[in-house]
Structure formats: structure tokens, C-alpha cells
Design a protein around this motif. Sequence first.
Motif, PDB file in Angstrom:
ATOM      1  N   PRO A  60       6.295   1.046  -7.586  1.00 42.09           N
ATOM      2  CA  PRO A  60       5.541   0.966  -6.326  1.00 42.09           C
ATOM      3  C   PRO A  60       6.387   1.160  -5.070  1.00 42.09           C
ATOM      4  N   LEU A  63       6.820   5.013  -4.700  1.00 45.16           N
ATOM      5  CA  LEU A  63       5.488   5.600  -4.614  1.00 45.16           C
ATOM      6  C   LEU A  63       4.852   5.327  -3.255  1.00 45.16           C
ATOM      7  N   THR A  64       5.045   4.132  -2.731  1.00 45.22           N
ATOM      8  CA  THR A  64       4.503   3.806  -1.406  1.00 45.22           C
ATOM      9  C   THR A  64       5.108   4.728  -0.355  1.00 45.22           C
ATOM     10  N   LEU A  67       3.598   8.290  -0.858  1.00 48.45           N
ATOM     11  CA  LEU A  67       2.198   8.394  -0.444  1.00 48.45           C
ATOM     12  C   LEU A  67       2.026   8.323   1.071  1.00 48.45           C
ATOM     13  N   TYR A  69       2.339   5.622   2.951  1.00 46.51           N
ATOM     14  CA  TYR A  69       1.682   4.390   3.401  1.00 46.51           C
ATOM     15  C   TYR A  69       2.554   3.561   4.335  1.00 46.51           C
ATOM     16  N   PHE A 264       1.967  -1.825   0.438  1.00 41.45           N
ATOM     17  CA  PHE A 264       2.174  -2.017  -1.001  1.00 41.45           C
ATOM     18  C   PHE A 264       0.860  -2.264  -1.747  1.00 41.45           C
ATOM     19  N   LYS A 266      -2.056  -1.207  -0.886  1.00 43.73           N
ATOM     20  CA  LYS A 266      -2.766   0.074  -0.918  1.00 43.73           C
ATOM     21  C   LYS A 266      -2.244   0.931  -2.080  1.00 43.73           C
ATOM     22  N   THR A 267      -0.925   0.872  -2.302  1.00 54.13           N
ATOM     23  CA  THR A 267      -0.318   1.611  -3.410  1.00 54.13           C
ATOM     24  C   THR A 267      -0.781   1.067  -4.755  1.00 54.13           C
ATOM     25  N   TRP A 270      -4.155   2.252  -5.429  1.00 54.97           N
ATOM     26  CA  TRP A 270      -4.116   3.680  -5.750  1.00 54.97           C
ATOM     27  C   TRP A 270      -3.689   3.876  -7.201  1.00 54.97           C
ATOM     28  N   MET A 271      -2.684   3.127  -7.626  1.00 53.90           N
ATOM     29  CA  MET A 271      -2.196   3.226  -9.002  1.00 53.90           C
ATOM     30  C   MET A 271      -3.284   2.860 -10.011  1.00 53.90           C
ATOM     31  N   LYS A 282       3.669  12.418  -8.164  1.00 53.23           N
ATOM     32  CA  LYS A 282       4.003  11.979  -6.809  1.00 53.23           C
ATOM     33  C   LYS A 282       5.471  11.549  -6.674  1.00 53.23           C
TER      34      LYS A 282
END
Length: 351
Positions: A60, A63-64, A67, A69, A264, A266-267, A270-271, A282
Amino acid sequence: MRKTARYASLAAAGLLGLSSLTACANDAASSTADTGSGGSGRGESVKIMVGGLDKVIYLPAMLTQRLGYFQAEGLNVQLLSEPAGVQAETALVSGQVQGAVGFYDHTLDLQVKGKAVESVVQFSHAPGEVEVVSDKAAGDLTSPKDFKGRKLGVTGLGSSTDFLTKYLAVKNGVNVSEFTPVAVGAGPTFIAALQNGAIDGGMTTDPTVATLLDKKAGKILVDMRTPVGSQEALGGPYPSSSLYMQTDWVNGHKDTVQKLANAFVKTLKWMSTHSADEIAAKMPADYSQGDKALYAQAIKSTLPMFTDDGVMPQGGPETVEKVLKAFNPNIKNAKVDLSKSYTTEFVKAVK
């Protein structure tokens, strides 16, 4: 260098050297951090140390960033990487960084040492860890009951893999003095140690697990990548990867911490609505180590460990305390205030 030469054959086989992988991770983190601030350097700056950016259990974090975020929250986040969670803990306590992405259990360990640190976003409700055994030792090493006299790999001494290995031993009647923990990191160094007999088995995470199985270098002994696996091995949910920070810093920067929590969570949501292939796409290209399908499989195997809301799982802190008290005399003989080891204030305020 001798170590570089020793692992050259692994690199030739398609595996990245640990140092180069970490460097790539740091380069990716720095570049995305710059991009996230629009290249202007504006936005609130936060440094976060991750106990291995390329590890799926800490996915995460990057990835955050990927993305966008953090940028959406007006943050300029710099992600840094160390190979073991205990090193991320050290960086946080020394003030080098404002946050650490690592295992929640460090907050209890630090509390009894007089350091006030708390988890502010809980990424997981299972460890995501796997105890593996080499093919050579598999005939005699069939469960943690057989740890006695063995050399067992961990990412670093004092790391969460070290903690969990010791618990599995004690739970199964083996004293911590009856086996030898060996710090071997993760990735190529872990696999090489397993193959050359430097360790008989050890605890690691994906993508190391997926690579090890693909190379037929070992077998799974205990799988804690799912809540069910955590329940079987540890007796309950085991909150592991998280964003934790010094309590004083949290209290003095609540707006910034809220923005981090927003990003975080939001991630995590999303996951929970995207496939392993979509998540893998990603991530930085280097993380797949040249095998996109295997990397996606590593993510798929580990996805069940993650929460979708960042909230501490009910009963989780109690499980972690029980695990640590089983072998850690400092915690066993100390009064731990679990309410001070985490907060749900920020994740529950996410809209």
C-alpha cells in the motif's frame, strides 16, 4: 565484493540483487514523490521509511504514491526503504522520518522501552508471513516442533519475522535458545541462504515466497498470509503491516496525519475492488523482477491479509501482546497499555 560475486549467478538467473532492488525502489519512490508534488516541491513534506518497499506486505505504501492519492491530499511524501522493519523502526525513533510502514508489534516493543509510538492506519489483519523449509531439510523439519538445533532465517534480528519465529518455536515446545535465528534479509539473499545451506528454513513474504516456490528451492511449512492462517498459527487476528508514528508527532500534526489516513484508506479500498493483475500493473516495473505473472501471483496470494478500511481488527492487539509475551521477557514482565499502541481516530474520520 565477495558477497556480490556469490550472488552473481542469481542475478544472471533473472533475480535482482538486493542492493540494486532497494536502489530501484528508492529511485522509484523519489521520482514519484517529485511527480506527486507536481515537481514544484510544494505541499506538506513527509518522509516515510518502509521495511522493504518491494515486499507485497507493504505494497500500500508505493501503490498510494503510484495512484496519486498523496498528491490529491496535498502531500509531498518521500518513501524510503530499508530491508527490515526493525531498521524502519530505528529511523522513526531517531527522527530521520516522520512515519514508518512496518509491523504493528513494534509499537508494543517500543512502549516498554519508554517510546510512545502508535499505529494510525492498520493495513492488515494477518501477518502475511510464511515459514518455509529447504528441500534438503524438509524430510526432518515438518513443523515448528522440529525447530530445535536449526538455523532459521529472519529478515533481521529484532524484526517481526524474528518475533514470529520465536513465538512459533515456544508455542510448539522449543525454547528460543534451542535454535539459531540468522539475519538473511529477503529476496535473493534469503533464497541463496536457503539453497546453500546457510539456513534450514526461515520466515519471509511475497514476492520471495513466490520466487522460491517457482525455483523449487523450498516448501511452505506455515502459511500466515490469510486470516484463517493467522488464526491457526497464532490463535487470532494478527495486525501486522501498518503506518505507525511517534505519538507526539501525531498529536502535533493531526491535519497531516488525517491526509495520510485519507490517502492510505482510499488505496486499501481500491485494492479491495481490483485484481492482483491490475494492482501489479500499477507498481514499478522493477518489482516484478522480470516475471509479471509470478509477481501478480505473489500479490494474489497475499491480498487476503489486507483490511479495506485501515481499522484495527477487533482482538488484534491482544493477539500481538500474547505472542510477544510468550518469548520476550521485557514485555512479559511489563504492563502494556494497548490503547496507547494504536488509534482509529483518523481512519474513522475518512469520508
